[in-house]
Design a protein around this motif. Sequence first.
Motif, short mmCIF file in Angstrom:
data_model
loop_
_atom_site.label_atom_id
_atom_site.label_comp_id
_atom_site.label_asym_id
_atom_site.label_seq_id
_atom_site.Cartn_x
_atom_site.Cartn_y
_atom_site.Cartn_z
N LEU A 3 0.82 -1.21 0.00
CA LEU A 3 0.00 0.00 0.00
C LEU A 3 0.86 1.26 0.00
CD1 LEU A 3 -2.87 -0.95 2.47
CD2 LEU A 3 -3.03 -0.63 0.01
N ALA A 4 1.96 1.23 0.77
CA ALA A 4 2.86 2.39 0.79
C ALA A 4 3.47 2.63 -0.58
CB ALA A 4 3.95 2.17 1.84
N ALA A 7 0.85 4.23 -2.75
CA ALA A 7 0.69 5.65 -2.43
C ALA A 7 1.83 6.47 -3.00
CB ALA A 7 0.61 5.83 -0.92
N TYR A 98 -0.86 15.27 9.77
CA TYR A 98 -0.05 14.25 10.45
C TYR A 98 0.19 14.63 11.91
CZ TYR A 98 3.61 10.94 11.52
OH TYR A 98 4.32 9.93 12.11
N SER A 103 -1.06 9.87 11.51
CA SER A 103 -1.32 8.87 10.48
C SER A 103 -0.92 9.44 9.12
CB SER A 103 -2.81 8.48 10.45
OG SER A 103 -3.10 7.70 9.29
N TRP A 105 -1.34 7.97 6.29
CA TRP A 105 -2.41 7.69 5.34
C TRP A 105 -3.51 8.74 5.42
CZ3 TRP A 105 -2.48 5.00 1.15
CH2 TRP A 105 -1.65 3.90 1.02
N TRP A 108 -2.15 11.96 3.87
CA TRP A 108 -2.10 11.87 2.40
C TRP A 108 -3.50 11.98 1.81
CZ3 TRP A 108 -4.05 8.24 -1.11
CH2 TRP A 108 -3.52 8.29 -2.41
N SER A 109 -4.46 11.29 2.40
CA SER A 109 -5.82 11.30 1.86
C SER A 109 -6.46 12.68 1.95
CB SER A 109 -6.68 10.28 2.61
OG SER A 109 -6.19 8.97 2.46
N GLU A 356 -9.37 4.73 12.71
CA GLU A 356 -9.24 3.65 11.73
C GLU A 356 -10.41 3.64 10.76
OE1 GLU A 356 -6.81 1.39 10.97
OE2 GLU A 356 -5.64 2.74 12.24
N LYS A 359 -9.93 6.60 8.48
CA LYS A 359 -8.85 6.36 7.53
C LYS A 359 -9.34 5.57 6.32
CE LYS A 359 -5.55 3.34 8.39
NZ LYS A 359 -4.33 2.73 8.99
N ILE A 363 -9.30 7.15 2.56
CA ILE A 363 -8.51 6.52 1.49
C ILE A 363 -9.41 6.17 0.31
CG2 ILE A 363 -7.17 4.48 0.86
CD1 ILE A 363 -6.03 4.49 3.69
N SER A 366 -10.30 9.30 -1.57
CA SER A 366 -9.18 9.87 -2.32
C SER A 366 -8.90 9.07 -3.60
CB SER A 366 -7.94 9.93 -1.44
OG SER A 366 -7.51 8.63 -1.06
#
Length: 519
Positions: A3-4, A7, A98, A103, A105, A108-109, A356, A359, A363, A366
């Motif tokens: 997943l990283a 991204a 962050y 997080s 993720w 980023w989202s 969670e 998130k 995601i 996004s």
Amino acid sequence: MLLAAAAGILSVFLLAGLFLRLMNYELRKDEQLYVPPARLLDNQSLYQDFFYNHTPGSAWWFHGVRQLLGSDYLLFDGRVGVLLAWLVFAAAIGAFAYAATRSAWIAWSIAVLSLVNELFLTQAGMSATNNFLPLPFAFIGFGLFIVAVTSKTPLPWLAMTSGFFLSLAVVFKLSAVAFILPAAMGAFLFPRHFCIRERLWRVALPLAGGGLIGGLPILYFLVTDRARFLAHVVGYHLGPHAQYFQDGRAPDEDAVTTLSGKLALAHELWLGGTIAVGLAALAMVVGIWASDEGNREQPRAAQRGVALLVAGAFCVSAGFSLIPTPSFPQYFAPPLIFLPLGLIVLVAGLSPAGREQAKVALIAASVIVIAAQAPRLLQHVGKIMSPERWAVTRVHASGGDIARQLAAARLTGKVATLAPVYPLEGGVPVYPELATGPFAFRTADRTAPDLASFYQMVSAAGVADLFDADPPAAFLLGFEPELEKPLLDYATARGYRPVADFQIRDRYGTAQLYVRPAG
């Protein structure tokens, strides 16, 4: 790990697509105003030597980028200036998100949901104007204000830094004052557990002090040449500019002049496309927040108060978006800074289990946004290895062609045109009265004499006297035939001849170069 990596790949794709879109977005009429100062400021003064109807930030920004790059590609320099604002905005959203959620993720989202939308990927965020430049500074300023008033002990230096960035946004665009008002009101209301005296000393006064420092460029002009500055930045917009559109003189520019039209445009822009996906994600996070019964890092009342502050600030900014007449889509971009702020505030108050859930929702949203905007971001990928085909390169090449035509004809002097970016790209001088495009020229006949006295401006009736006193080496005409008619009539009457096989084409039409006859 997979997943990283995904991204990372998506982030590279977004950055490359953004860069290519900026470099290939066709030259807009507004850029005839904003781009020329990148060269004019080499030896001229803003407002005094040429017309400029905005606060000075964007002119200095583009000029500074050109000096930093050492480039004579003016449109390229301007677009790089906008790209820098994109990078600052994305980094700021990521950093605040962050810091609040821990997080990557989620950070980023939220950045993707906030930035990848139709409004930013069209004129508001793609052209070298002042529409996008204030947004990252306003976001940083308001974000720091929230951090300052939600700290257990308010930190005056954070409030001061917040005021600095909020005022800096106004240096780029006057309408960014909409971000200062809710912060100023919030300084007397937050933190709720402090008395009004402590809020005054720890929040309000430092906020004002930072604002004064950030607003020094504007204060400088207000002190040294207040009447001229206000005539350009305020008088023009309230007077001849508004009258020009209300008279229906620009039917091709899609200007909106009625409140009902503005409300319809706002509805279309704020509730349509991928912005609607971001709002749906915000609604899901609100639902998670409302039902989250786990341990929270902040008391429920404190969270609610900050969320209401962000919502109120959005309403103030949205109201300011409806004020300008005429109105255009790019005027509705500022309130979008409150989408990431709202998401950050809400997610920060969730329990670990709630985060969670948030998130996963963020995601998923996004990914939908990236898929929806992929056609725009992939549009110019075929040109990645052919910079000579980029729009910014073609505009510069056209300027070089003008310079070569004049050199071949052994002509020196200025080029008369309402599209000054082209000759300036080639290092050819233009008339101060026409140096920032058609905007002062087209309103000259409806500008009151006391206001006109502050402008470097010429009217249709005055072009003959201007050109007789300083004959142009050439005319570049054809993008706005009706408006350019007095210039073409002068050129025809004085024997200027069109250069064979020379044309410049852009989205507004085809222009020809008319050169001065021998002798």
